[in-house]
Scaffold this motif. Structure first.
Motif, short mmCIF file in Angstrom:
data_model
loop_
_atom_site.label_atom_id
_atom_site.label_comp_id
_atom_site.label_asym_id
_atom_site.label_seq_id
_atom_site.Cartn_x
_atom_site.Cartn_y
_atom_site.Cartn_z
N ILE A 26 0.81 -1.23 0.00
CA ILE A 26 0.00 0.00 0.00
C ILE A 26 0.84 1.28 0.00
CG2 ILE A 26 -1.83 -1.22 1.22
CD1 ILE A 26 -1.11 0.38 3.72
N LEU A 27 2.16 1.15 0.17
CA LEU A 27 3.02 2.35 0.24
C LEU A 27 2.86 3.27 -0.98
CD1 LEU A 27 5.25 3.78 1.93
CD2 LEU A 27 6.93 2.50 0.55
N PHE A 30 -0.30 5.64 -1.31
CA PHE A 30 -0.45 6.84 -0.49
C PHE A 30 0.77 7.76 -0.58
CE2 PHE A 30 -3.16 3.56 1.25
CZ PHE A 30 -4.36 4.23 1.46
N GLY A 31 1.44 7.71 -1.73
CA GLY A 31 2.52 8.66 -1.99
C GLY A 31 3.88 8.25 -1.48
N GLY A 32 4.02 7.06 -0.91
CA GLY A 32 5.33 6.59 -0.45
C GLY A 32 5.89 7.35 0.74
N THR A 33 5.04 7.99 1.52
CA THR A 33 5.52 8.80 2.64
C THR A 33 5.79 7.94 3.88
OG1 THR A 33 3.30 9.25 3.46
CG2 THR A 33 4.18 10.75 1.80
N PRO A 34 6.69 8.40 4.77
CA PRO A 34 6.96 7.65 6.01
C PRO A 34 5.72 7.46 6.88
CG PRO A 34 8.63 9.33 5.65
CD PRO A 34 7.57 9.56 4.63
N SER A 246 11.73 5.45 3.09
CA SER A 246 10.66 4.58 3.58
C SER A 246 10.66 3.31 2.74
CB SER A 246 9.30 5.30 3.47
OG SER A 246 8.30 4.56 4.09
N VAL A 247 11.47 2.34 3.17
CA VAL A 247 11.62 1.07 2.45
C VAL A 247 11.55 -0.07 3.46
CG1 VAL A 247 12.95 2.01 0.54
CG2 VAL A 247 14.13 1.25 2.61
N PRO A 248 11.13 -1.27 3.03
CA PRO A 248 10.97 -2.39 3.97
C PRO A 248 12.22 -2.72 4.77
CG PRO A 248 9.86 -2.89 1.92
CD PRO A 248 10.58 -1.59 1.70
N PHE A 249 13.40 -2.61 4.16
CA PHE A 249 14.61 -2.97 4.89
C PHE A 249 14.79 -2.11 6.13
CE2 PHE A 249 19.17 -2.45 5.76
CZ PHE A 249 19.50 -3.77 6.03
N LEU A 250 14.57 -0.81 6.00
CA LEU A 250 14.71 0.08 7.15
C LEU A 250 13.56 -0.08 8.14
CD1 LEU A 250 16.10 3.37 5.54
CD2 LEU A 250 17.32 1.60 6.80
N TRP A 251 12.40 -0.53 7.68
CA TRP A 251 11.30 -0.80 8.61
C TRP A 251 11.66 -2.00 9.50
CZ3 TRP A 251 7.03 -1.23 4.30
CH2 TRP A 251 6.85 0.02 3.70
N VAL A 252 12.35 -2.97 8.90
CA VAL A 252 12.62 -4.23 9.57
C VAL A 252 13.68 -4.09 10.67
CG1 VAL A 252 13.77 -6.46 9.16
CG2 VAL A 252 11.84 -5.77 7.75
N VAL A 253 14.67 -3.22 10.46
CA VAL A 253 15.81 -3.14 11.39
C VAL A 253 15.38 -2.81 12.83
CG1 VAL A 253 17.94 -1.92 11.91
CG2 VAL A 253 17.48 -2.64 9.58
N PRO A 254 14.65 -1.71 13.09
CA PRO A 254 14.26 -1.44 14.48
C PRO A 254 13.36 -2.52 15.07
CG PRO A 254 13.89 0.50 13.10
CD PRO A 254 14.14 -0.66 12.19
#
Length: 280
Positions: A26-27, A30-34, A246-254
């Protein structure tokens, strides 16, 4: 034991695999925003808490047989709600008039809400069923296993799932993985209910190591610490998505670090020496 282990591992794997999966789908809508991922994280944290609350009330107020029947009904409803895939329909794409926040929350609730809710309750329910069937064995090995499954679900997405499968394939495979989980969990609910009744008729020796129940103040501290951890997870993830991408890899790290802390704390006392971590 294998049935318990497979059920709790698969539930944890699917629970954390679906978060980046649906967020990535869905990213672009909605414009790919954080803010898209932050809203997804908000939804998942709230539904996770609701799942824990349902498990707590179910364990405390329902008989094992009724627990099994209620959970079987929820699993069946979740399959019907998600079939044949968790891929959102085009009708959920924004038209520029509605608030993106409420559209995202509604989309997530309609597509993965009920499956995610049942998955989030699985860890607590399965551990309770295990403790009733095997009153002399600790269920916390299952808790560590669930966290390992969660971590693998997260780490396999950016490295194995996302590069090799399209969004449609990902959504369909996740749904069928959920069907397998529902069959395992449903069978476990029935078996645990029957065996709990048999075990409950037998006397269980008292455990002298169990102390008095925790005070209200101590419980408030526990809730506050958990809230701090969740707040920091959301804040750090949002800041990284704003400052980098705003990419899945950076979402996954934290989120992976967040889960790793649970594995360290609950896996073994040797992994979490307070003399080292408390000063830090």
């Amino acid at each position: 034991m294998l049935h318990f282990a497979l059920t709790i591992f698969l539930s944890a794997f699917l629970l954390f695999q679906v978060q980046p999966l649906i967020g990535k789908i869905i990213l672009p809508w909605f414009g790919g925003t954080p803010a898209v991922w932050t809203t997804c994280m908000l939804f998942f944290q709230v539904v996770l808490l609701c799942g824990y609350a349902y498990a707590h009330l179910s364990i405390g107020r329902l008989t094992p047989r009724r627990q099994g029947l209620v959970h079987l009904a929820l699993l069946a409803l979740a399959i019907v709600a998600a079939a044949p895939s968790i891929l959102p329909a085009d009708g959920w794409k924004p038209d520029g008039e509605a608030s993106p926040l409420w559209v995202i929350l509604g989309l997530l609730a309609a597509t993965v809400g009920l499956p995610y809710f049942t998955l989030s309750a699985t860890g607590s329910l399965v551990q309770a069923w295990f403790a009733r069937v095997h009153p002399r064995r600790s269920p916390y090995a299952l808790y560590a296993l669930s966290n390992i499954g969660s971590l693998l679900g997260l780490l396999t997405f950016p490295f194995a799932v996302e590069p090799n499968l399209g969004s449609t394939q990902q959504a369909s495979l996740w749904f069928w993985g959920y069907v397998v989980f529902a069959v395992l969990c449903g069978g476990l609910a029935v078996r645990a209910g029957v065996r709990s009744a048999a075990v409950g008729a037998q006397p269980v020796p008292e455990d002298s190591s169990i102390g008095p129940p925790p005070s209200v103040g101590l419980r408030a501290v526990w809730v506050g610490l958990a809230a701090c951890a969740s707040t920091m997870l959301l804040a750090v993830t949002n800041q990284m998505a704003i400052d980098v991408a705003s990419v899945p890899f950076l979402w996954v790290v934290p989120l992976a670090l967040y889960l790793l802390s649970f594995i360290l704390c609950f896996g073994s006392e040797r992994w979490y020496p307070r003399v080292v971590f408390y000063p830090l």
